[in-house]
Design an enzyme around this catalytic site. Structure first.
Site, mmCIF file in Angstrom:
data_model
loop_
_atom_site.group_PDB
_atom_site.id
_atom_site.type_symbol
_atom_site.label_atom_id
_atom_site.label_comp_id
_atom_site.label_asym_id
_atom_site.label_seq_id
_atom_site.Cartn_x
_atom_site.Cartn_y
_atom_site.Cartn_z
ATOM 1 N N GLU A 299 0.827 -1.214 0.000
ATOM 2 C CA GLU A 299 0.000 0.000 0.000
ATOM 3 C C GLU A 299 0.861 1.263 0.000
ATOM 4 O O GLU A 299 0.414 2.330 0.426
ATOM 5 C CB GLU A 299 -0.954 0.003 1.211
ATOM 6 C CG GLU A 299 -1.878 -1.190 1.308
ATOM 7 C CD GLU A 299 -2.950 -1.245 0.202
ATOM 8 O OE1 GLU A 299 -2.960 -0.360 -0.672
ATOM 9 O OE2 GLU A 299 -3.750 -2.201 0.233
ATOM 10 N N GLU B 289 -17.358 10.728 22.991
ATOM 11 C CA GLU B 289 -15.995 11.095 22.589
ATOM 12 C C GLU B 289 -15.841 11.350 21.090
ATOM 13 O O GLU B 289 -14.958 12.088 20.672
ATOM 14 C CB GLU B 289 -15.027 9.950 22.937
ATOM 15 C CG GLU B 289 -14.723 9.810 24.405
ATOM 16 C CD GLU B 289 -13.942 10.983 24.936
ATOM 17 O OE1 GLU B 289 -12.847 11.247 24.404
ATOM 18 O OE2 GLU B 289 -14.424 11.636 25.871
ATOM 19 N N HIS C 218 -7.410 -3.289 9.853
ATOM 20 C CA HIS C 218 -8.693 -3.934 9.532
ATOM 21 C C HIS C 218 -9.508 -4.141 10.816
ATOM 22 O O HIS C 218 -9.728 -5.286 11.222
ATOM 23 C CB HIS C 218 -8.435 -5.295 8.870
ATOM 24 C CG HIS C 218 -7.528 -5.265 7.665
ATOM 25 N ND1 HIS C 218 -6.820 -6.367 7.227
ATOM 26 C CD2 HIS C 218 -7.229 -4.253 6.809
ATOM 27 C CE1 HIS C 218 -6.117 -6.043 6.146
ATOM 28 N NE2 HIS C 218 -6.334 -4.766 5.879
ATOM 29 N N HIS D 172 -2.797 2.028 8.545
ATOM 30 C CA HIS D 172 -3.898 1.260 7.966
ATOM 31 C C HIS D 172 -4.081 -0.044 8.729
ATOM 32 O O HIS D 172 -3.101 -0.687 9.107
ATOM 33 C CB HIS D 172 -3.595 0.965 6.493
ATOM 34 C CG HIS D 172 -4.499 -0.051 5.870
ATOM 35 N ND1 HIS D 172 -5.863 0.130 5.774
ATOM 36 C CD2 HIS D 172 -4.251 -1.267 5.319
ATOM 37 C CE1 HIS D 172 -6.396 -0.923 5.182
ATOM 38 N NE2 HIS D 172 -5.451 -1.803 4.903
HETATM 39 O O1 2HA Z 1 -0.765 -5.279 3.626
HETATM 40 O O2 2HA Z 1 -3.637 -4.602 4.633
HETATM 41 O O3 2HA Z 1 -4.348 -3.506 2.364
HETATM 42 C C1 2HA Z 1 -1.960 -5.929 3.765
HETATM 43 C C2 2HA Z 1 -3.062 -4.977 3.658
HETATM 44 C C3 2HA Z 1 -3.398 -4.495 2.311
HETATM 45 ZN ZN ZN Z 2 -5.569 -3.767 4.251
#
Ligand code: 2HA
Ligand code: ZN
Length: 270
Positions: A116, A169, A141, A139
């Site tokens: 990324e 908050e 998940h 980044h």
């Molecule tokens: O690198 O999260 O978006 C793994 C990821 C790609």
């Molecule tokens: Zn990702």
């Protein structure tokens, strides 16, 4: 020259990545982080003329020429960062109008920076254009934000307003709201360009059915930003299927603006 493993920026990166893994936000090789470093800071730990490798980026970010980044490696697991920092992370200098990165430390098994990288570098350039103090792009998940993108309208105003109502908050921590991208193929220049554009108006950008990007002045603040949005999403996923009897009203949100001296995104409150 001081030992790299004693560098506060490296220690903090490892701590944050480990913590993110422990939150369940970074399964397998999920997630990536980039932290902009000051040249004077890096000079204490590295010979800045000793370039190990030159890696092409496949895009241009001339605004970042000469800037240094500590960045996670592609295919690397956050879970393992603490055991092998030099194998899982790299320090690069952006050169040639952003078309290449010179590796100065790390990625010791011959690997490359995160897949990324386009989104990271383009987002740094975008954030620096609106906030010269921005240093971090992160980044991951997170379970509940990701879940929310399957069951909630992806309209940015609606998505933001829901999160603001889920915990007091939220509006204090991200008054500019959360921007949202529809599902796109990840790891491409296209998603990088789209994310960077969204980063000009908010520090949080949700990728539908994938995860979230956050940006900020330091690792702690950026982690906290994602953590707060994810808490809002957690509450939403707990109550979305239940009859709601009480809420935070727009009037309450205006009261929070006054109390905490923040300004909600224009047009987001009635
Ligand atoms: O690198 O999260 O978006 C793994 C990821 C790609
Ligand atoms: Zn990702």
């Amino acid at each position: 020259m001081r030992p790299m493993l004693s560098a506060p920026f490296l220690v903090e990166m490892i701590r944050i990545a480990t913590n993110m893994y422990d939150h369940g936000w970074d399964e397998r090789n999920g997630g990536n982080i980039s932290l902009m470093l000051d040249e004077d800071e890096v000079r204490n730990y590295l010979d800045l003329t000793a370039v190990t490798r030159r890696i092409s980026t496949g895009f241009e970010t001339p605004e970042l020429d000469g800037k240094y980044f500590l960045v996670t490696g592609t295919g690397k697991y956050f879970k393992n960062m603490q055991y092998d920092p030099a194998g899982n992370l790299g320090i690069v200098r952006i050169v040639d109008r952003g078309r290449a990165a010179e590796l100065l430390w790390g990625l010791s098994d011959g690997g490359s920076f995160t897949s990324e990288f386009p989104t990271h570098m383009m987002s740094h350039a975008a954030r620096l254009s609106v906030d010269p103090e921005n240093r971090v792009v992160m980044h991951c998940h997170p379970q509940n934000l990701l879940s929310m993108t399957y069951v909630h309208d992806l309209d940015e105003r609606e998505f933001t307003r829901t999160l603001w109502r889920m915990s007091t908050e939220c509006i204090v921590v991200f008054p500019e709201g959360v921007n949202v991208l529809p599902w796109m193929v990840c790891g491409t220049n296209e998603i990088g360009i789209a994310t960077a554009e969204k980063m000009k108006t908010a520090r949080l950008v949700v990728w539908a059915a994938h995860g979230i990007y956050g940006s900020g002045k330091n690792l702690d603040e950026t982690f906290g930003l994602i953590e707060t949005a994810e808490k809002g999403a957690l509450i939403y996923m707990k109550i979305a299927h239940l009859p709601v009897l009480n809420t935070i009203t727009d009037e309450n949100l205006h009261q929070l603006e006054k109390r905490f001296n923040v300004k909600a995104r224009e047009g987001y409150l009635d």
